[in-house]
Design an enzyme around this catalytic site. Structure first.
Site, PDB file in Angstrom:
ATOM      1  N   ASP A   1     -42.814 -57.436  -7.541  1.00 42.55           N
ATOM      2  CA  ASP A   1     -41.584 -58.014  -8.089  1.00 42.55           C
ATOM      3  C   ASP A   1     -40.547 -58.130  -6.959  1.00 42.55           C
ATOM      4  OD1 ASP A   1     -39.248 -58.616  -9.386  1.00 42.55           O
ATOM      5  OD2 ASP A   1     -39.316 -56.919 -10.797  1.00 42.55           O
TER       6      ASP A   1
ATOM      7  N   THR B   1     -39.312 -53.845   5.870  1.00 38.60           N
ATOM      8  CA  THR B   1     -38.042 -53.507   6.532  1.00 38.60           C
ATOM      9  C   THR B   1     -38.095 -53.837   8.022  1.00 38.60           C
ATOM     10  OG1 THR B   1     -38.663 -51.199   6.936  1.00 38.60           O
ATOM     11  CG2 THR B   1     -37.563 -51.661   4.857  1.00 38.60           C
TER      12      THR B   1
ATOM     13  N   ASN C   1     -34.047 -54.863   9.747  1.00 39.36           N
ATOM     14  CA  ASN C   1     -33.717 -53.769  10.676  1.00 39.36           C
ATOM     15  C   ASN C   1     -33.797 -54.280  12.109  1.00 39.36           C
ATOM     16  OD1 ASN C   1     -33.137 -51.282  11.755  1.00 39.36           O
ATOM     17  ND2 ASN C   1     -34.844 -50.192  10.807  1.00 39.36           N
TER      18      ASN C   1
ATOM     19  N   LYS D   1     -26.315 -45.924  -0.188  1.00 39.82           N
ATOM     20  CA  LYS D   1     -26.563 -44.495  -0.484  1.00 39.82           C
ATOM     21  C   LYS D   1     -25.747 -43.624   0.465  1.00 39.82           C
ATOM     22  CE  LYS D   1     -31.028 -44.961  -2.618  1.00 39.82           C
ATOM     23  NZ  LYS D   1     -32.419 -44.705  -2.671  1.00 39.82           N
TER      24      LYS D   1
ATOM     25  N   CYS E   1     -32.900 -45.442  16.947  1.00 39.82           N
ATOM     26  CA  CYS E   1     -31.773 -46.351  16.692  1.00 39.82           C
ATOM     27  C   CYS E   1     -30.454 -45.814  17.227  1.00 39.82           C
ATOM     28  CB  CYS E   1     -31.640 -46.593  15.195  1.00 39.82           C
ATOM     29  SG  CYS E   1     -33.109 -47.296  14.468  1.00 39.82           S
TER      30      CYS E   1
ATOM     31  N   GLU F   1     -35.621 -49.251  21.714  1.00 41.25           N
ATOM     32  CA  GLU F   1     -36.824 -48.447  21.484  1.00 41.25           C
ATOM     33  C   GLU F   1     -38.043 -49.372  21.455  1.00 41.25           C
ATOM     34  OE1 GLU F   1     -37.473 -46.850  17.470  1.00 41.25           O
ATOM     35  OE2 GLU F   1     -35.407 -47.407  17.037  1.00 41.25           O
TER      36      GLU F   1
ATOM     37  N   HIS G   1     -25.598 -47.292  10.258  1.00 40.48           N
ATOM     38  CA  HIS G   1     -26.883 -47.814  10.718  1.00 40.48           C
ATOM     39  C   HIS G   1     -27.595 -48.347   9.477  1.00 40.48           C
ATOM     40  CE1 HIS G   1     -30.834 -48.386  12.131  1.00 40.48           C
ATOM     41  NE2 HIS G   1     -31.338 -47.385  11.433  1.00 40.48           N
TER      42      HIS G   1
HETATM   43  P1  HMG Z   1     -41.303 -47.935  -0.981  1.00 36.49           P
HETATM   44  O1  HMG Z   1     -42.292 -46.935  -1.384  1.00 36.49           O
HETATM   45  O2  HMG Z   1     -41.801 -49.267  -0.525  1.00 36.49           O
HETATM   46  O3  HMG Z   1     -40.300 -48.290  -2.117  1.00 36.49           O
HETATM   47  O4  HMG Z   1     -40.434 -47.258   0.180  1.00 36.49           O
HETATM   48  P2  HMG Z   1     -39.839 -47.461  -3.436  1.00 36.49           P
HETATM   49  O5  HMG Z   1     -40.936 -47.460  -4.417  1.00 36.49           O
HETATM   50  O6  HMG Z   1     -39.245 -46.134  -3.041  1.00 36.49           O
HETATM   51  O7  HMG Z   1     -38.710 -48.444  -3.941  1.00 36.49           O
HETATM   52  C1  HMG Z   1     -37.565 -48.617  -3.199  1.00 36.49           C
HETATM   53  C2  HMG Z   1     -36.396 -48.733  -4.163  1.00 36.49           C
HETATM   54  O8  HMG Z   1     -36.565 -49.939  -4.921  1.00 36.49           O
HETATM   55  C3  HMG Z   1     -36.336 -47.585  -5.191  1.00 36.49           C
HETATM   56  O9  HMG Z   1     -34.963 -47.339  -5.410  1.00 36.49           O
HETATM   57  C4  HMG Z   1     -36.946 -48.207  -6.432  1.00 36.49           C
HETATM   58  O10 HMG Z   1     -36.497 -47.628  -7.639  1.00 36.49           O
HETATM   59  C5  HMG Z   1     -36.446 -49.636  -6.304  1.00 36.49           C
HETATM   60  P3  HMG Z   1     -34.364 -45.873  -5.047  1.00 36.49           P
HETATM   61  O11 HMG Z   1     -35.123 -44.876  -5.824  1.00 36.49           O
HETATM   62  O12 HMG Z   1     -34.588 -45.694  -3.552  1.00 36.49           O
HETATM   63  O13 HMG Z   1     -32.906 -45.999  -5.386  1.00 36.49           O
HETATM   64  N1  HMG Z   1     -37.276 -50.636  -7.021  1.00 36.49           N
HETATM   65  C6  HMG Z   1     -36.776 -51.652  -7.732  1.00 36.49           C
HETATM   66  N2  HMG Z   1     -35.509 -52.040  -7.987  1.00 36.49           N
HETATM   67  C7  HMG Z   1     -35.326 -53.162  -8.759  1.00 36.49           C
HETATM   68  N3  HMG Z   1     -36.357 -53.894  -9.277  1.00 36.49           N
HETATM   69  C8  HMG Z   1     -37.634 -53.537  -9.036  1.00 36.49           C
HETATM   70  C9  HMG Z   1     -37.894 -52.380  -8.242  1.00 36.49           C
HETATM   71  N4  HMG Z   1     -39.006 -51.758  -7.803  1.00 36.49           N
HETATM   72  C10 HMG Z   1     -38.627 -50.682  -7.074  1.00 36.49           C
HETATM   73  N5  HMG Z   1     -38.625 -54.272  -9.544  1.00 36.49           N
HETATM   74  C11 HMG Z   1     -38.918 -47.076   1.981  1.00 36.49           C
HETATM   75  C12 HMG Z   1     -39.094 -47.566   0.547  1.00 36.49           C
HETATM   76  C13 HMG Z   1     -37.476 -47.166   2.372  1.00 36.49           C
HETATM   77  C14 HMG Z   1     -39.354 -45.616   2.064  1.00 36.49           C
HETATM   78  C15 HMG Z   1     -39.796 -47.959   2.904  1.00 36.49           C
HETATM   79  O14 HMG Z   1     -39.296 -49.264   2.932  1.00 36.49           O
HETATM   80  C16 HMG Z   1     -39.903 -47.455   4.336  1.00 36.49           C
HETATM   81  O15 HMG Z   1     -40.730 -46.597   4.654  1.00 36.49           O
HETATM   82  N6  HMG Z   1     -39.077 -48.028   5.265  1.00 36.49           N
HETATM   83  C17 HMG Z   1     -39.091 -47.645   6.682  1.00 36.49           C
HETATM   84  C18 HMG Z   1     -38.326 -46.359   6.926  1.00 36.49           C
HETATM   85  C19 HMG Z   1     -36.823 -46.498   6.802  1.00 36.49           C
HETATM   86  O16 HMG Z   1     -36.275 -47.589   6.900  1.00 36.49           O
HETATM   87  N7  HMG Z   1     -36.126 -45.369   6.613  1.00 36.49           N
HETATM   88  C20 HMG Z   1     -34.689 -45.371   6.512  1.00 36.49           C
HETATM   89  C21 HMG Z   1     -34.050 -44.086   7.046  1.00 36.49           C
HETATM   90  S1  HMG Z   1     -34.602 -43.711   8.709  1.00 36.49           S
HETATM   91  C22 HMG Z   1     -33.742 -44.849   9.709  1.00 36.49           C
HETATM   92  O17 HMG Z   1     -32.856 -45.509   9.255  1.00 36.49           O
HETATM   93  C23 HMG Z   1     -34.176 -44.968  11.131  1.00 36.49           C
HETATM   94  C24 HMG Z   1     -34.979 -46.206  11.468  1.00 36.49           C
HETATM   95  O18 HMG Z   1     -34.134 -47.333  11.534  1.00 36.49           O
HETATM   96  C25 HMG Z   1     -35.751 -46.019  12.768  1.00 36.49           C
HETATM   97  C26 HMG Z   1     -35.024 -45.543  14.003  1.00 36.49           C
HETATM   98  O19 HMG Z   1     -34.163 -44.686  14.000  1.00 36.49           O
HETATM   99  O20 HMG Z   1     -35.449 -46.003  15.074  1.00 36.49           O
HETATM  100  C27 HMG Z   1     -36.026 -46.515  10.402  1.00 36.49           C
END
Ligand code: HMG
Length: 387
Positions: free
Chosen positions: A29, A152, A276, A242, A111, A79, A233
């Site tokens: 979705d 992302t 990102n 959040k 980052c 990075e 960030h």
């Molecule tokens: P995921 O398993 O794909 O998604 O992981 P999910 O199942 O947790 O769903 C995400 C959100 O969408 C949830 O909301 C769901 O409820 C919602 P939340 O519980 O979070 O509020 N959702 C919906 N909403 C509306 N309609 C729908 C629907 N379905 C689900 N139909 C995750 C998400 C972020 C973990 C993944 O994308 C990921 O691993 N991303 C990469 C890591 C990342 O970005 N981390 C962020 C913090 S670390 C950081 O920022 C550093 C970084 O930039 C690197 C660096 O420093 O170099 C990453």
């Protein structure tokens, strides 16, 4: 002494993958992306685009407005390094034909490195006001196909000219910082894609925000009410929402939905469309804020929360300068996003895999529209073209 950002400009790739296309391909979705993580598009770099060509595109319009010989240092944060030894900044230095009387160095910690380079630049100028430092944050975010991080991805570069008596923003002394040895996201040397413990990374991000806030308030005595706009960030825009909820709660502040939106939304608009961009993402958020606000924010205070997985984080502030609007490059930024071409999922996968098939001798087909591109590799040496 007033030290800070005199000019700021960003670049991104000429292509994007819509998360609607992505959702259809994966049978998910689309609201999971549009609402759940708050993302609409991801900028995708073709094989002839790398962090150096992106950085040159970001810096070019700044150098057009000054004498490039005045640049005394290039601090290049990334990075997505292109060489284990030679810094990406030296490739950039050559491509931009900067003065040889210049110091160049690459900064790394996920980052966070962009904020580290900016803080280092302000310190250099406080020590010697004649310095003019070009700070670059440039990255291509890449995860494995069919992993939670794939949605992302993105890429972008920000160039900042840091000087005494800056036109746009003075960076204020005093900040809060925090380091903790954790494995939430990392990319070992043998990999081209990052590994991530996604849910854990979001928890560590929010904890780091609370820790840096405590240190920031101890150091500066400033409160939530002293800050007018908040830049975070942004790995995906829902993360910054959040973050702002977490910070307001920690500071004991109750915001109306209108206040919440006014403090955060303008700083998310570009990131939602780019994805990102690791080191660049915080500063793309700042540019987004400046380009998309309707009101004059002279003398207003903006905060910056930089988070680098692994993890290092910092919270600091800056004050907008009188007449800052005349130094902005809003039209150029909007055009960069608008001219991007959409990719089908198959075209995205072709770019994705071609960037991995790099060898000691390769000439890249031209996809990158310029003005700077990675033309090829000859005997393991990268060579770039300026159009
Ligand atoms: P995921 O398993 O794909 O998604 O992981 P999910 O199942 O947790 O769903 C995400 C959100 O969408 C949830 O909301 C769901 O409820 C919602 P939340 O519980 O979070 O509020 N959702 C919906 N909403 C509306 N309609 C729908 C629907 N379905 C689900 N139909 C995750 C998400 C972020 C973990 C993944 O994308 C990921 O691993 N991303 C990469 C890591 C990342 O970005 N981390 C962020 C913090 S670390 C950081 O920022 C550093 C970084 O930039 C690197 C660096 O420093 O170099 C990453």
């Amino acid at each position: 002494m007033k030290v800070g950002i005199d000019l700021i400009h960003f670049a991104t790739a000429d292509y994007y993958l819509g998360l609607d296309t992505f959702a259809a391909e994966k049978n998910i979705d689309v609201d999971k992306f549009y609402i759940g993580i708050g993302q609409e598009k991801m900028s995708i770099a073709p094989p002839d685009e790398d962090i150096v060509s992106l950085a040159a595109k970001a810096a070019g319009p700044i150098l057009d407005q000054i004498d490039p010989n005045e640049i005394t240092a290039v601090l290049f944060a990334t990075e997505t390094g292109v060489d284990q030894s030679k810094s990406a900044g030296v490739f950039l230095h050559g491509l931009l034909n900067l003065s040889k009387r210049c110091r160049v160095i690459e900064f790394k910690h996920a980052c966070y490195a962009g904020a580290a380079a900016l803080q280092m630049a302000t310190t250099m100028i406080r020590a010697n006001p004649k310095e003019k430092v070009l700070v670059i944050a440039s990255d291509i975010a890449k995860y494995d196909v069919d992993t939670s991080g794939e949605a992302t991805q993105g890429c972008g570069a920000v160039a900042m000219l840091v000087t005494e008596s800056p036109r746009i923003m003075v960076i204020e002394p005093g900040s809060g910082y925090f380091t903790d040895d954790v494995m939430d996201f990392w990319r070992p040397n043998h990999r081209t894609t990052a590994l991530v413990d996604g849910k854990y990374s979001t928890k560590v991000y929010l904890n780091s925000l609370k820790q840096t806030w405590d240190h920031f308030t101890d150091q500066t005595g400033k409160t939530f009410a002293d800050i007018d706009y908040f830049c975070y960030h942004i790995p995906f825009t829902k993360m910054s929402e959040k973050a702002h909820q977490t910070l307001a709660k920690k500071a004991g502040v109750k915001l109306t939905p209108e206040e919440f939106e006014a403090q955060t939304l303008p700083g998310q608009i570009y990131n939602r469309l780019i994805g990102n961009s690791y080191t660049a993402s915080l500063f793309i958020s700042f540019i987004s804020l400046l380009d998309n606000l309707n009101e004059n924010i002279e003398n207003k205070r903006v905060s910056f929360f930089s988070y680098g997985s692994g993890c290092v984080a910092e919270f600091f502030t800056g004050v907008m300068q009188t007449g800052y609007q005349s130094a902005l490059m809003t039209a150029e930024h909007k055009a960069k996003i608008a001219v991007r071409k959409p990719l089908s999922y198959t075209e995205y996968l072709n770019f994705y895999h071609q960037t991995e098939m790099v060898s000691e001798n390769i000439e890249f087909a031209q996809h990158n529209k310029g003005p700077y591109r990675l033309a090829g590799i000859e005997n393991h040496k990268r060579y770039y073209q300026k159009s």
